[in-house]
Design a protein around this motif. Structure first.
Motif, PDB file in Angstrom:
ATOM      1  N   ALA A 311     -58.198 -42.347 -64.935  1.00 47.38           N
ATOM      2  CA  ALA A 311     -58.668 -41.081 -64.349  1.00 47.38           C
ATOM      3  C   ALA A 311     -58.818 -39.988 -65.395  1.00 47.38           C
ATOM      4  O   ALA A 311     -59.653 -39.102 -65.273  1.00 47.38           O
ATOM      5  CB  ALA A 311     -57.700 -40.620 -63.266  1.00 47.38           C
ATOM      6  N   CYS A 477     -57.218 -33.529 -57.788  1.00 42.99           N
ATOM      7  CA  CYS A 477     -56.779 -34.064 -59.076  1.00 42.99           C
ATOM      8  C   CYS A 477     -55.424 -33.481 -59.482  1.00 42.99           C
ATOM      9  O   CYS A 477     -55.241 -32.267 -59.430  1.00 42.99           O
ATOM     10  CB  CYS A 477     -57.827 -33.706 -60.120  1.00 42.99           C
ATOM     11  SG  CYS A 477     -57.428 -34.282 -61.765  1.00 42.99           S
ATOM     12  N   VAL A 478     -54.490 -34.341 -59.892  1.00 43.17           N
ATOM     13  CA  VAL A 478     -53.207 -33.817 -60.384  1.00 43.17           C
ATOM     14  C   VAL A 478     -53.314 -33.351 -61.831  1.00 43.17           C
ATOM     15  O   VAL A 478     -52.488 -32.580 -62.303  1.00 43.17           O
ATOM     16  CB  VAL A 478     -52.060 -34.873 -60.375  1.00 43.17           C
ATOM     17  CG1 VAL A 478     -51.368 -34.940 -59.052  1.00 43.17           C
ATOM     18  CG2 VAL A 478     -52.509 -36.203 -60.878  1.00 43.17           C
ATOM     19  N   PHE A 482     -54.393 -29.992 -67.157  1.00 39.67           N
ATOM     20  CA  PHE A 482     -54.322 -30.829 -68.364  1.00 39.67           C
ATOM     21  C   PHE A 482     -55.733 -31.001 -68.918  1.00 39.67           C
ATOM     22  O   PHE A 482     -56.025 -30.721 -70.088  1.00 39.67           O
ATOM     23  CB  PHE A 482     -53.705 -32.180 -67.956  1.00 39.67           C
ATOM     24  CG  PHE A 482     -53.506 -33.204 -69.047  1.00 39.67           C
ATOM     25  CD1 PHE A 482     -54.580 -33.827 -69.655  1.00 39.67           C
ATOM     26  CD2 PHE A 482     -52.233 -33.567 -69.456  1.00 39.67           C
ATOM     27  CE1 PHE A 482     -54.401 -34.792 -70.637  1.00 39.67           C
ATOM     28  CE2 PHE A 482     -52.031 -34.534 -70.443  1.00 39.67           C
ATOM     29  CZ  PHE A 482     -53.129 -35.148 -71.027  1.00 39.67           C
ATOM     30  N   ALA A 483     -56.644 -31.428 -68.055  1.00 39.81           N
ATOM     31  CA  ALA A 483     -58.003 -31.753 -68.493  1.00 39.81           C
ATOM     32  C   ALA A 483     -58.770 -30.514 -68.943  1.00 39.81           C
ATOM     33  O   ALA A 483     -59.507 -30.549 -69.936  1.00 39.81           O
ATOM     34  CB  ALA A 483     -58.751 -32.432 -67.349  1.00 39.81           C
TER      35      ALA A 483
HETATM   36  C1  HEM Z   1     -58.175 -37.178 -58.740  1.00 41.69           C
HETATM   37  C2  HEM Z   1     -61.634 -35.153 -61.454  1.00 41.69           C
HETATM   38  C3  HEM Z   1     -58.783 -35.502 -65.353  1.00 41.69           C
HETATM   39  C4  HEM Z   1     -55.492 -37.810 -62.722  1.00 41.69           C
HETATM   40  C5  HEM Z   1     -59.326 -36.542 -59.147  1.00 41.69           C
HETATM   41  C6  HEM Z   1     -60.367 -36.102 -58.274  1.00 41.69           C
HETATM   42  C7  HEM Z   1     -61.353 -35.564 -59.039  1.00 41.69           C
HETATM   43  C8  HEM Z   1     -60.916 -35.626 -60.392  1.00 41.69           C
HETATM   44  C9  HEM Z   1     -62.680 -34.975 -58.560  1.00 41.69           C
HETATM   45  C10 HEM Z   1     -60.373 -36.196 -56.760  1.00 41.69           C
HETATM   46  C11 HEM Z   1     -60.917 -37.510 -56.320  1.00 41.69           C
HETATM   47  C12 HEM Z   1     -61.108 -37.582 -54.828  1.00 41.69           C
HETATM   48  O1  HEM Z   1     -60.812 -36.652 -54.103  1.00 41.69           O
HETATM   49  O2  HEM Z   1     -61.591 -38.625 -54.397  1.00 41.69           O
HETATM   50  C13 HEM Z   1     -61.165 -35.105 -62.751  1.00 41.69           C
HETATM   51  C14 HEM Z   1     -61.900 -34.550 -63.861  1.00 41.69           C
HETATM   52  C15 HEM Z   1     -61.108 -34.658 -64.960  1.00 41.69           C
HETATM   53  C16 HEM Z   1     -59.865 -35.268 -64.537  1.00 41.69           C
HETATM   54  C17 HEM Z   1     -63.304 -33.955 -63.767  1.00 41.69           C
HETATM   55  C18 HEM Z   1     -61.388 -34.236 -66.362  1.00 41.69           C
HETATM   56  C19 HEM Z   1     -62.173 -33.239 -66.684  1.00 41.69           C
HETATM   57  C20 HEM Z   1     -57.619 -36.091 -64.967  1.00 41.69           C
HETATM   58  C21 HEM Z   1     -56.470 -36.281 -65.813  1.00 41.69           C
HETATM   59  C22 HEM Z   1     -55.544 -36.947 -65.071  1.00 41.69           C
HETATM   60  C23 HEM Z   1     -56.117 -37.151 -63.758  1.00 41.69           C
HETATM   61  C24 HEM Z   1     -56.374 -35.819 -67.265  1.00 41.69           C
HETATM   62  C25 HEM Z   1     -54.170 -37.387 -65.440  1.00 41.69           C
HETATM   63  C26 HEM Z   1     -53.552 -37.106 -66.536  1.00 41.69           C
HETATM   64  C27 HEM Z   1     -55.979 -37.864 -61.437  1.00 41.69           C
HETATM   65  C28 HEM Z   1     -55.252 -38.510 -60.346  1.00 41.69           C
HETATM   66  C29 HEM Z   1     -56.016 -38.317 -59.195  1.00 41.69           C
HETATM   67  C30 HEM Z   1     -57.200 -37.574 -59.607  1.00 41.69           C
HETATM   68  C31 HEM Z   1     -53.924 -39.234 -60.453  1.00 41.69           C
HETATM   69  C32 HEM Z   1     -55.683 -38.770 -57.787  1.00 41.69           C
HETATM   70  C33 HEM Z   1     -54.952 -37.658 -57.067  1.00 41.69           C
HETATM   71  C34 HEM Z   1     -54.505 -38.027 -55.678  1.00 41.69           C
HETATM   72  O3  HEM Z   1     -55.208 -38.754 -54.959  1.00 41.69           O
HETATM   73  O4  HEM Z   1     -53.440 -37.545 -55.308  1.00 41.69           O
HETATM   74  N1  HEM Z   1     -59.664 -36.219 -60.448  1.00 41.69           N
HETATM   75  N2  HEM Z   1     -59.946 -35.533 -63.197  1.00 41.69           N
HETATM   76  N3  HEM Z   1     -57.360 -36.608 -63.728  1.00 41.69           N
HETATM   77  N4  HEM Z   1     -57.134 -37.323 -60.951  1.00 41.69           N
HETATM   78 FE1  HEM Z   1     -58.465 -36.334 -62.058  1.00 41.69          FE
END
Ligand code: HEM
Length: 534
Positions: A311, A477-478, A482-483
């Motif tokens: 992710a 997103c958690v 960070f990102a």
């Molecule tokens: C969920 C975007 C970076 C971990 C999500 C979701 C989005 C997203 C849109 C929601 C997905 C949904 O609702 O179906 C992004 C973008 C990033 C990024 C654009 C970078 C620019 C990261 C980073 C981590 C991360 C750096 C961890 C270190 C997660 C996790 C989820 C998640 C674990 C699931 C959360 C849940 O369902 O509780 N991300 N993300 N993401 N992201 Fe990110």
């Protein structure tokens, strides 16, 4: 591409496809229940031509903010409206799961947060989210700068290399460089493992890329052939995938074993106060293993780590890629960003505190995310029947949807909606500084920073879901902060040293999508050492 408005009860061809498709077929057959929802019919060729989200945008303009899309026996409701998105993601968020996406990702991420069923998700989210606390993020800024420094050093060496012969410019594929950088950062941040991929190749890096590549392939390949018995042994790419996956899983198992052997059990409150800037291991794995009362089996922990690795890697690399792509086409904005960097940092190092002063850099990052959201579509499946609210244009009164309905929330459409943005397709980081009312759109609260006091970056709360690069509601997103900070640091450090131009024309940079939007053949750029440093 065939696309037309038609009545929902018109007969459609039925096709026999594999497992998950049978759910979709049920949804399709129940389509009549969705009343008069406009319908776009895609040809299967749409899936292989231009990226799907482009077609979904055209159909949004034609059919409105909620429409149904049928591909043969598959049907999705496509949502491009903040009020409806807010309902699905936040107000009724726990009545939806990840549907098709979970089916695709489960073999890779297991019960990690992204594909997890609601019960597992509730347990793990409670434990993982507190891991991204303020002191951890502050320690991560040091990881971001250390890793970005390695990248910059590599570039500086290239200027002295054989091919350049001390010349003034170097040419590189920045997308590939950002991918290595983001991999190194996520490895250190999540499990304190230094892939060192900026400077070397290794079997584990190859296995990670192999697995990411397969995750990507599966998110675009709509027929899950890998579920056919024996496919994992008979299809060469599936055999390779199983080998890569085992390699990484073994590696993660080792890291988990190591962390458990050195466990220092502590209460959450104490854990969040550790001296993260000086500990040897500030990683999230350390936090998860050390937290008192958060015992979990190794398999779940491995799924959590794998999920965050995937992710947090491609997504951030993509933000950096598109930010550079946009800046290179707007040299005056690049200069404006460099002037800000010079005045805030000079030639110094970036810190947690200086990010707060780099306002324009932060806006560039969010504007890149607005134009190129990662992923461009969020996927949901209704666990029970629901009534969607009407869209912003009053073009419908809301639709009843049956349980099992598959939904695409198109973040790309929302972010480029002409109903919510001026000049929606243009790169204008300054747009986020303009305060805006709801322009009389009933049910939408407009843009108001006061709704998210202290937020460093614009978000879905400030924009009432017109801007939601990290989703929203309980499954947001958690890793968002960070990102965002990672992208700000990496980009600022690059612009502190170099001017960047595209090597070819912007049109020659072709887009492809899987889980994220990336280029077909890399983002080839020309880097020049800056001569105007103030
Ligand atoms: C969920 C975007 C970076 C971990 C999500 C979701 C989005 C997203 C849109 C929601 C997905 C949904 O609702 O179906 C992004 C973008 C990033 C990024 C654009 C970078 C620019 C990261 C980073 C981590 C991360 C750096 C961890 C270190 C997660 C996790 C989820 C998640 C674990 C699931 C959360 C849940 O369902 O509780 N991300 N993300 N993401 N992201 Fe990110």
């Amino acid at each position: 591409i065939r696309c037309q408005s038609m009545k929902t009860d018109e007969p459609k061809a039925k096709m026999n496809i594999l497992d998950s498709a049978s759910n979709l077929l049920t949804n399709f057959l129940s389509g009549g229940k969705m009343g008069s929802m406009p319908q776009a019919e895609g040809a299967v060729s749409d899936l292989f031509g231009r990226p799907l989200f482009f077609a979904l945008y055209d159909w949004f303009l034609e059919h409105g903010s909620v429409y149904k899309l049928a591909f043969g026996p598959k049907a999705f409701v496509v949502v491009s409206d903040p009020i409806v998105a807010r309902h699905i993601l936040r107000e009724n968020g726990l009545s939806y799961d990840k549907g098709v996406l979970a089916e695709i990702l489960e073999p890779i991420m297991g019960k990690g947060l992204i594909p997890a069923d609601i019960d597992t998700w509730k347990q793990r989210r409670r434990v993982i989210a507190p891991g991204f606390h303020a002191l951890y993020l502050e320690a991560m800024v040091k990881v971001f700068t250390d890793c970005s420094e390695r990248t910059i050093l590599k570039f500086e060496r290239l200027f002295e290399g054989e091919e350049t012969k001390g010349g003034r410019t170097i040419e590189l594929d920045l997308e590939a460089e950002f991918s290595s950088l983001a991999l190194d950062i996520i490895g250190l941040g999540v499990f304190n493992y230094d892939f060192g991929s900026v400077t070397k190749e290794s079997p584990v890096i190859k296995a990670v890329y192999g697995t990411l590549f397969e995750a990507e392939h599966r998110s675009t390949f709509y027929i899950p052939y890998w579920k056919i018995p024996l496919a994992r042994w008979l299809v060469p790419r599936q055999r390779k995938f199983q080998k890569d996956l085992k390699f990484i899983n073994d590696c993660l198992d080792d890291l988990i074993r190591n962390a458990k052997e050195t466990r220092q059990e502590t209460d959450l409150e104490q854990l969040q106060k550790r001296d993260y800037l000086n500990v040897k291991d500030a990683s999230l794995l350390r936090f998860l293993v050390d937290m008192r009362g958060a015992d979990v089996d190794d398999r779940q922990l491995r799924d959590d780590l794998m999920t965050m690795l995937i992710a947090g890697h491609e997504t951030t690399a993509a933000v950096l890629t598109w930010a550079v792509f946009l800046l290179a086409q707007h040299p005056s904005r690049m200069k404006k960003a460099q002037a800000e960097i010079d005045s805030v940092l000079g030639q110094g190092r970036i810190t947690f505190e200086s990010i707060k002063k780099l306002e324009y850099m932060r806006l560039i990052v969010v504007e890149a995310l607005r134009l190129y959201p990662q992923p461009p579509l969020l996927i949901r499946r209704a666990l029970k029947s629901d009534k969607l609210p009407g869209g912003h244009k009053g073009d419908n009164n809301g639709y009843a949807i049956p349980a099992g309905t598959d939904i695409f929330v198109s973040v790309y459409n929302l972010h480029r909606s002409p109903y919510f943005w001026d000049k929606p397709n243009e790169f204008e980081p300054e747009r986020f500084l303009v305060k805006r009312g709801s322009q009389g759109i009933e049910g939408w609260a407009g843009f108001d920073p006061a709704r998210s006091p202290g937020a460093l970056y614009p978000n879905e709360i400030i924009s009432d879901f017109a801007f939601m690069p990290f989703g929203g509601g309980p499954r947001k997103c958690v890793g968002d902060q960070f990102a965002l900070m990672e992208s700000t640091v990496a980009l600022a450090m690059l612009l502190q040293k170099f001017d960047i131009e595209l090597k070819g024309s912007p049109e020659s940079v072709e887009l492809v999508t899987g889980a994220t939007i990336h280029t077909k053949n890399g983002l080839w750029c020309r880097l020049k050492k800056r001569e105007d440093i103030q």
